[in-house]
Write a protein that holds these residues in place. Structure first.
Motif, short mmCIF file in Angstrom:
data_model
loop_
_atom_site.label_atom_id
_atom_site.label_comp_id
_atom_site.label_asym_id
_atom_site.label_seq_id
_atom_site.Cartn_x
_atom_site.Cartn_y
_atom_site.Cartn_z
N SER A 3 0.81 -1.21 0.00
CA SER A 3 0.00 0.00 0.00
C SER A 3 0.85 1.27 0.00
N VAL A 4 2.14 1.15 0.31
CA VAL A 4 3.01 2.34 0.27
C VAL A 4 3.12 2.89 -1.16
N ILE A 5 2.79 2.08 -2.13
CA ILE A 5 2.84 2.53 -3.53
C ILE A 5 1.92 3.73 -3.74
N TRP A 6 0.79 3.77 -3.02
CA TRP A 6 -0.16 4.87 -3.20
C TRP A 6 0.36 6.18 -2.64
N GLN A 7 1.48 6.15 -1.94
CA GLN A 7 2.08 7.37 -1.40
C GLN A 7 3.24 7.87 -2.25
N MET A 8 3.49 7.24 -3.35
CA MET A 8 4.57 7.66 -4.26
C MET A 8 4.04 8.81 -5.11
N ASP A 9 4.15 10.02 -4.58
CA ASP A 9 3.56 11.21 -5.22
C ASP A 9 4.19 11.54 -6.57
#
Length: 156
Positions: free
Chosen positions: A72-78
């Motif tokens: 889910s950290v992928i969704w924080q890759m701005d």
């Protein structure tokens, strides 16, 4: 970033187990005629008895929870586009989900069974993605409205 992945993975393991058990309870309520069915009969046959099947399914559910939580950290890759985020996230969770589903006997062990399961997986992914996209768009619209209102109030 590495610490976030590790922490989410550690928290995801018990979350995956809880979700797995909730699914077995829901499935039993719907399909088991008043009995609790902790796992599919094929898994019990494959591992020899019910307790081994439950232990394996619990472990696999935990792994699944860890994988989903960590990725889910992928969704924080701005700096990544939504297309890149979606593609990489989908690839990672597919690589985690499909073997777990196979080993837990959540899918029929055939090419047709795999294709049906993968099709359902894609459908659920798309539905959830669309819902989350709409919610995100609404959040951005609300933030923009607040910014405009704040700017308007400052100029008065």
């Amino acid at each position: 970033m590495r610490n976030k992945i590790i922490m989410r993975s550690l928290l995801g393991f018990p979350a995956g187990i809880v979700i797995g058990y909730l699914i077995t309870i829901l499935g039993s309520l719907i399909l088991a005629n008043g009995y609790y069915s902790p796992c599919v009969p094929e898994l019990i046959s494959a591992v020899g008895n019910e307790i081994n099947a439950v232990v394996l399914q619990t472990l696999l559910s935990g792994i699944l929870g860890s994988g989903f939580a960590a990725s889910s950290v992928i969704w924080q890759m701005d700096n990544w586009s939504i297309v890149k985020q979606t593609g990489i996230y989908f690839f990672i969770i597919s690589v985690i989900m499909l073997p777990v589903a196979y080993f837990a006997y959540w899918m029929e062990h055939s090419a047709v069974g795999f294709l049906i399961y993968f099709g359902i997986f894609i459908l659920i992914f798309v539905i959830i993605w669309i819902i989350m996209f709409i919610i995100g768009k609404q959040d951005v619209r609300k933030m923009n409205e607040k910014l405009l209102q704040t700017e308007f109030n400052r100029n008065e």
